[in-house]
Write a protein that holds these residues in place. Structure first.
Motif, PDB file in Angstrom:
ATOM      1  N   LEU A  19       0.832  -1.218   0.000  1.00  0.00           N
ATOM      2  CA  LEU A  19       0.000   0.000   0.000  1.00  0.00           C
ATOM      3  C   LEU A  19       0.862   1.261   0.000  1.00  0.00           C
ATOM      4  N   HIS A  20       0.572   2.176  -0.911  1.00  0.00           N
ATOM      5  CA  HIS A  20       1.306   3.444  -0.944  1.00  0.00           C
ATOM      6  C   HIS A  20       0.414   4.530  -1.523  1.00  0.00           C
ATOM      7  N   TYR A  21       0.652   5.746  -1.034  1.00  0.00           N
ATOM      8  CA  TYR A  21      -0.053   6.931  -1.519  1.00  0.00           C
ATOM      9  C   TYR A  21       0.967   7.816  -2.224  1.00  0.00           C
ATOM     10  N   HIS A  22       0.698   8.131  -3.479  1.00  0.00           N
ATOM     11  CA  HIS A  22       1.527   9.077  -4.211  1.00  0.00           C
ATOM     12  C   HIS A  22       1.100  10.487  -3.804  1.00  0.00           C
ATOM     13  N   LEU A  23       2.046  11.307  -3.391  1.00  0.00           N
ATOM     14  CA  LEU A  23       1.812  12.736  -3.160  1.00  0.00           C
ATOM     15  C   LEU A  23       2.551  13.459  -4.279  1.00  0.00           C
ATOM     16  N   ILE A  24       1.776  14.077  -5.161  1.00  0.00           N
ATOM     17  CA  ILE A  24       2.331  14.645  -6.395  1.00  0.00           C
ATOM     18  C   ILE A  24       1.972  16.123  -6.470  1.00  0.00           C
ATOM     19  N   GLY A  25       2.950  16.959  -6.796  1.00  0.00           N
ATOM     20  CA  GLY A  25       2.675  18.385  -6.926  1.00  0.00           C
ATOM     21  C   GLY A  25       3.904  19.150  -7.365  1.00  0.00           C
ATOM     22  N   GLY A  26       3.800  20.474  -7.269  1.00  0.00           N
ATOM     23  CA  GLY A  26       4.917  21.329  -7.652  1.00  0.00           C
ATOM     24  C   GLY A  26       4.777  21.887  -9.051  1.00  0.00           C
ATOM     25  N   GLU A  27       3.716  21.515  -9.752  1.00  0.00           N
ATOM     26  CA  GLU A  27       3.401  22.086 -11.062  1.00  0.00           C
ATOM     27  C   GLU A  27       1.912  21.852 -11.314  1.00  0.00           C
ATOM     28  N   LYS A  28       1.378  22.507 -12.355  1.00  0.00           N
ATOM     29  CA  LYS A  28      -0.032  22.296 -12.704  1.00  0.00           C
ATOM     30  C   LYS A  28      -0.180  20.879 -13.257  1.00  0.00           C
ATOM     31  N   LEU A  29      -0.991  20.095 -12.594  1.00  0.00           N
ATOM     32  CA  LEU A  29      -1.164  18.694 -12.996  1.00  0.00           C
ATOM     33  C   LEU A  29      -2.300  18.576 -13.997  1.00  0.00           C
ATOM     34  N   LYS A  30      -2.097  17.672 -14.955  1.00  0.00           N
ATOM     35  CA  LYS A  30      -3.149  17.442 -15.952  1.00  0.00           C
ATOM     36  C   LYS A  30      -4.242  16.592 -15.324  1.00  0.00           C
ATOM     37  N   ASN A  31      -5.463  16.856 -15.742  1.00  0.00           N
ATOM     38  CA  ASN A  31      -6.560  15.989 -15.302  1.00  0.00           C
ATOM     39  C   ASN A  31      -6.452  14.671 -16.040  1.00  0.00           C
ATOM     40  N   PHE A  32      -6.761  13.583 -15.352  1.00  0.00           N
ATOM     41  CA  PHE A  32      -6.640  12.275 -15.973  1.00  0.00           C
ATOM     42  C   PHE A  32      -7.955  11.511 -15.957  1.00  0.00           C
ATOM     43  N   ALA A  33      -8.969  12.036 -15.321  1.00  0.00           N
ATOM     44  CA  ALA A  33     -10.238  11.302 -15.275  1.00  0.00           C
ATOM     45  C   ALA A  33     -11.397  12.278 -15.381  1.00  0.00           C
TER      46      ALA A  33
END
Ligand code: AMP
Ligand code: ZN
Length: 113
Positions: free
Chosen positions: A99-113
């Motif tokens: 089990l892991h949670y990705h914490l992603i940021g630091g730029e404008k992220l694209k929508n994927f869903a």
């Protein structure tokens, strides 16, 4: 689990860039970052994915969220925004079965869903 790479990171049998650790949780930089900030937050206990969360260990998820909040503030991405992702099983894109949670940021992220 002896052949689990994230268990090996917890036991320091495999190198990683650890950014947070307490008695229940570890957080380290993703080896293949998708954004300027890409941290994996994991329970030290081997759980396969969110399907292993039950009434007896559900408080762990709250604790992981507190750690995520702390890291987001420390990394300076809290106000601008970030994304938390946990993949589950093959069609969810899970590759590492701890089990892991990705914490992603630091730029404008694209929508994927
Ligand atoms: P998932 O597809 O959700 O299972 O994501 C697994 C993530 O683990 C990917 O983003 C990989 O880049 C990352 N990863 C795999 N091995 C390591 C490692 N040894 N150290 C840090 N991150 C890793
Ligand atoms: Zn594991």
């Amino acid at each position: 689990m002896s052949d689990c790479i994230f268990c090996k990171i917890v036991k320091r049998e495999m190198p990683s860039q650890i950014v947070y650790e307490d008695d229940r949780v570890m957080a380290f930089n993703d080896i293949n970052p998708l954004a300027p900030v890409h941290i994996l937050v994991i329970p030290k206990e081997h759980l396969t994915n969110v399907l292993d969360i039950n009434e007896n260990n559900a408080d762990l998820i709250g604790h992981i969220h507190l750690v995520i909040n702390r890291l987001a503030r420390e990394k300076g991405i809290a106000e601008k925004g970030f994304r938390i992702v946990t993949n589950c099983n093959p069609e969810g894109g899970q590759v590492v079965y701890h089990l892991h949670y990705h914490l992603i940021g630091g730029e404008k992220l694209k929508n994927f869903a």
